[in-house]
Write a protein that holds these residues in place. Structure first.
Motif, PDB file in Angstrom:
ATOM      1  N   GLU A   1      43.621  37.137  31.878  1.00 13.50           N
ATOM      2  CA  GLU A   1      42.624  36.097  31.562  1.00 13.50           C
ATOM      3  C   GLU A   1      41.700  36.571  30.437  1.00 13.50           C
ATOM      4  OE1 GLU A   1      40.956  34.101  35.005  1.00 13.50           O
ATOM      5  OE2 GLU A   1      42.594  34.902  36.221  1.00 13.50           O
TER       6      GLU A   1
ATOM      7  N   HIS B   1      45.359  30.786  33.152  1.00 18.52           N
ATOM      8  CA  HIS B   1      45.434  29.523  33.884  1.00 18.52           C
ATOM      9  C   HIS B   1      45.624  28.348  32.927  1.00 18.52           C
ATOM     10  CE1 HIS B   1      44.521  31.171  37.815  1.00 18.52           C
ATOM     11  NE2 HIS B   1      43.603  31.919  37.245  1.00 18.52           N
TER      12      HIS B   1
ATOM     13  N   ALA C   1      48.496  30.188  41.252  1.00 20.46           N
ATOM     14  CA  ALA C   1      47.210  29.882  41.884  1.00 20.46           C
ATOM     15  C   ALA C   1      46.396  31.144  42.104  1.00 20.46           C
ATOM     16  CB  ALA C   1      47.472  29.191  43.227  1.00 20.46           C
ATOM     17  N   ASN C   2      45.112  30.980  42.322  1.00 17.92           N
ATOM     18  CA  ASN C   2      44.254  32.123  42.673  1.00 17.92           C
ATOM     19  C   ASN C   2      44.852  32.833  43.884  1.00 17.92           C
ATOM     20  OD1 ASN C   2      41.399  30.055  41.998  1.00 17.92           O
ATOM     21  ND2 ASN C   2      42.226  31.640  40.696  1.00 17.92           N
ATOM     22  N   GLY C   3      44.944  34.148  43.775  1.00 16.65           N
ATOM     23  CA  GLY C   3      45.446  34.935  44.906  1.00 16.65           C
ATOM     24  C   GLY C   3      46.954  35.018  44.980  1.00 16.65           C
ATOM     25  N   SER C   4      47.661  34.504  43.966  1.00 17.07           N
ATOM     26  CA  SER C   4      49.127  34.520  44.045  1.00 17.07           C
ATOM     27  C   SER C   4      49.722  35.888  43.683  1.00 17.07           C
ATOM     28  CB  SER C   4      49.733  33.420  43.156  1.00 17.07           C
ATOM     29  OG  SER C   4      49.281  33.563  41.837  1.00 17.07           O
ATOM     30  N   GLY C   5      48.887  36.793  43.160  1.00 18.24           N
ATOM     31  CA  GLY C   5      49.379  38.154  42.920  1.00 18.24           C
ATOM     32  C   GLY C   5      49.480  38.553  41.457  1.00 18.24           C
ATOM     33  N   LYS C   6      48.961  37.753  40.550  1.00 14.85           N
ATOM     34  CA  LYS C   6      49.107  38.027  39.106  1.00 14.85           C
ATOM     35  C   LYS C   6      48.435  39.351  38.711  1.00 14.85           C
ATOM     36  CE  LYS C   6      47.000  34.187  38.016  1.00 14.85           C
ATOM     37  NZ  LYS C   6      46.595  33.777  39.385  1.00 14.85           N
ATOM     38  N   SER C   7      47.169  39.507  39.106  1.00 14.65           N
ATOM     39  CA  SER C   7      46.447  40.737  38.715  1.00 14.65           C
ATOM     40  C   SER C   7      47.061  41.951  39.399  1.00 14.65           C
ATOM     41  CB  SER C   7      44.969  40.637  39.096  1.00 14.65           C
ATOM     42  OG  SER C   7      44.380  39.571  38.411  1.00 14.65           O
ATOM     43  N   THR C   8      47.528  41.763  40.625  1.00 14.01           N
ATOM     44  CA  THR C   8      48.164  42.878  41.340  1.00 14.01           C
ATOM     45  C   THR C   8      49.417  43.322  40.589  1.00 14.01           C
ATOM     46  OG1 THR C   8      47.314  41.992  43.411  1.00 14.01           O
ATOM     47  CG2 THR C   8      49.087  43.609  43.577  1.00 14.01           C
TER      48      THR C   8
ATOM     49  N   LEU D   1      48.683  45.352  50.278  1.00 11.20           N
ATOM     50  CA  LEU D   1      47.319  45.817  50.133  1.00 11.20           C
ATOM     51  C   LEU D   1      46.677  45.604  51.489  1.00 11.20           C
ATOM     52  CD1 LEU D   1      46.322  44.310  46.649  1.00 11.20           C
ATOM     53  CD2 LEU D   1      46.728  46.698  47.161  1.00 11.20           C
ATOM     54  N   HIS D   2      46.190  46.674  52.077  1.00 15.04           N
ATOM     55  CA  HIS D   2      45.617  46.595  53.428  1.00 15.04           C
ATOM     56  C   HIS D   2      46.575  45.906  54.394  1.00 15.04           C
ATOM     57  CE1 HIS D   2      41.678  48.181  52.289  1.00 15.04           C
ATOM     58  NE2 HIS D   2      41.964  47.614  51.140  1.00 15.04           N
TER      59      HIS D   2
ATOM     60  N   HIS E   1      39.928  42.120  34.203  1.00 12.31           N
ATOM     61  CA  HIS E   1      38.760  41.265  34.446  1.00 12.31           C
ATOM     62  C   HIS E   1      37.468  41.952  34.018  1.00 12.31           C
ATOM     63  CE1 HIS E   1      40.429  37.947  37.101  1.00 12.31           C
ATOM     64  NE2 HIS E   1      41.465  38.672  36.741  1.00 12.31           N
TER      65      HIS E   1
ATOM     66  N   VAL F   1      51.422  41.349  49.249  1.00 13.11           N
ATOM     67  CA  VAL F   1      50.863  40.590  48.124  1.00 13.11           C
ATOM     68  C   VAL F   1      51.967  40.190  47.146  1.00 13.11           C
ATOM     69  CG1 VAL F   1      49.319  40.748  46.138  1.00 13.11           C
ATOM     70  CG2 VAL F   1      48.591  41.639  48.349  1.00 13.11           C
TER      71      VAL F   1
HETATM   72  N1  LIG Z   1      42.076  45.714  46.657  1.00 14.36           N
HETATM   73  C1  LIG Z   1      42.563  44.771  47.444  1.00 14.36           C
HETATM   74  N2  LIG Z   1      42.581  44.922  48.778  1.00 14.36           N
HETATM   75  C2  LIG Z   1      43.083  43.984  49.593  1.00 14.36           C
HETATM   76  N3  LIG Z   1      43.615  42.822  49.166  1.00 14.36           N
HETATM   77  C3  LIG Z   1      43.614  42.602  47.845  1.00 14.36           C
HETATM   78  C4  LIG Z   1      43.097  43.550  46.909  1.00 14.36           C
HETATM   79  N4  LIG Z   1      43.261  43.048  45.664  1.00 14.36           N
HETATM   80  C5  LIG Z   1      43.837  41.853  45.809  1.00 14.36           C
HETATM   81  N5  LIG Z   1      44.061  41.587  47.106  1.00 14.36           N
HETATM   82  C6  LIG Z   1      44.702  40.391  47.652  1.00 14.36           C
HETATM   83  O1  LIG Z   1      45.934  40.250  46.980  1.00 14.36           O
HETATM   84  C7  LIG Z   1      46.218  38.881  46.741  1.00 14.36           C
HETATM   85  C8  LIG Z   1      46.540  38.697  45.278  1.00 14.36           C
HETATM   86  O2  LIG Z   1      45.384  38.992  44.515  1.00 14.36           O
HETATM   87  P1  LIG Z   1      45.418  38.986  42.927  1.00 14.36           P
HETATM   88  O3  LIG Z   1      44.064  39.419  42.450  1.00 14.36           O
HETATM   89  O4  LIG Z   1      46.591  39.742  42.463  1.00 14.36           O
HETATM   90  O5  LIG Z   1      45.642  37.429  42.628  1.00 14.36           O
HETATM   91  P2  LIG Z   1      45.594  36.626  41.257  1.00 14.36           P
HETATM   92  O6  LIG Z   1      46.839  35.810  41.212  1.00 14.36           O
HETATM   93  O7  LIG Z   1      45.347  37.543  40.123  1.00 14.36           O
HETATM   94  O8  LIG Z   1      44.338  35.688  41.496  1.00 14.36           O
HETATM   95  P3  LIG Z   1      43.235  35.049  40.494  1.00 14.36           P
HETATM   96  O9  LIG Z   1      43.888  33.913  39.773  1.00 14.36           O
HETATM   97  O10 LIG Z   1      42.186  34.588  41.450  1.00 14.36           O
HETATM   98  O11 LIG Z   1      42.726  36.142  39.589  1.00 14.36           O
HETATM   99  C9  LIG Z   1      45.006  38.097  47.233  1.00 14.36           C
HETATM  100  O12 LIG Z   1      45.318  37.577  48.496  1.00 14.36           O
HETATM  101  C10 LIG Z   1      43.927  39.134  47.335  1.00 14.36           C
HETATM  102  O13 LIG Z   1      43.035  38.806  48.373  1.00 14.36           O
END
Ligand SMILES: Nc1ncnc2c1ncn2[C@@H]1O[C@H](COP(=O)(O)OP(=O)(O)OP(=O)(O)O)[C@@H](O)[C@H]1O
Length: 205
Positions: free
Chosen positions: A147, A179, A27-34, A3-4, A74, A8
């Motif tokens: 979540e 979580h 952890a937050n930002g580990s890539g789950k939502s992606t 992503l950008h 979300h 991820v």
């Molecule tokens: N649209 C986007 N553009 C750029 N980077 C993104 C985008 N969406 C997510 N990211 C980056 O991708 C990484 C994973 O994000 P993601 O939302 O998948 O994490 P997560 O595990 O679901 O976190 P959380 O527990 O906080 O919900 C993060 O570093 C985030 O900054």
């Protein structure tokens, strides 16, 4: 998955069996939502392949697969100005599900009396309940819950277990991002731990 231009998800090799629900933690930002967005065919991986229901996902197969997938993310996938009932009737029309089931699924999630209320005038928990009603209406084969317990009250929490049980009974599969380790171990067959976009741990129940 970039992503950008920042990776991820990396080296991810994960297979969901029919009838299985996995819990995704990390952890937050580990890539789950992606990862859920990739599975929902909302974003395409920059490398590697995704297979859903036995077919590799490309622009054409994604359109068909999408009809069998439900993501509760979300933010609620509801049109603010439409009532809850109108929102679900629209979903029924777009996905070819019977509109007559709309009052039934709204009642199932405790929203019978709020059916005529615009989504914007509903609380976060009510919107979540409406999304679970959408899941009951569309009966997906792959259910992705991000979540989902957030904002749900004590009475509504069992609805999550119910929609997952329904998916299992159809031999579909589910992914629950949470979580809360207790909920994941209660509801899931396997727990997958992500760290910096990689699978770090897999624990079977
Ligand atoms: N649209 C986007 N553009 C750029 N980077 C993104 C985008 N969406 C997510 N990211 C980056 O991708 C990484 C994973 O994000 P993601 O939302 O998948 O994490 P997560 O595990 O679901 O976190 P959380 O527990 O906080 O919900 C993060 O570093 C985030 O900054």
């Amino acid at each position: 998955m970039d992503l950008h231009q920042a990776p991820v998800l990396r080296d991810l090799d994960l297979c969901l069996e029919s009838g299985e629900v996995i819990g995704l933690m990390g952890a937050n930002g580990s890539g789950k939502s992606t990862l859920l967005s990739v599975l929902a065919t909302l974003i395409r991986p920059t490398a590697g392949t995704v297979e859903l229901f036995g077919r590799q996902i490309d622009a054409t197969s994604a359109r068909t697969a999408r009809l069998r997938v439900a993501l509760v993310g979300h933010s609620a996938a509801l049109y603010d100005r439409l009532t809850l009932e109108e929102n679900l009737r629209l979903v029924a029309r777009l996905t070819g599900r019977p509109r007559r089931r709309v009052p039934e699924v709204l009642a199932d999630v405790g929203l019978a009396r709020a059916a005529g209320r615009p989504a914007i005038a509903c609380s976060q928990g009510m919107r979540r309940r409406a999304e679970l009603a959408r899941v009951m209406l569309t009966e997906p084969d792959l259910l992705l819950l991000d979540e989902v317990h957030t904002g749900l009250d004590y009475d509504a929490a069992p609805l999550v277990g119910r929609v997952l049980a329904e998916v299992r009974s159809r031999w579909g599969a589910g992914v629950l991002v949470s979580h809360e380790a207790g909920r994941v171990s209660d509801l899931c067959d396997r727990t997958v731990g992500l760290r910096s976009g990689r699978v770090e741990t897999v624990v079977a129940r």
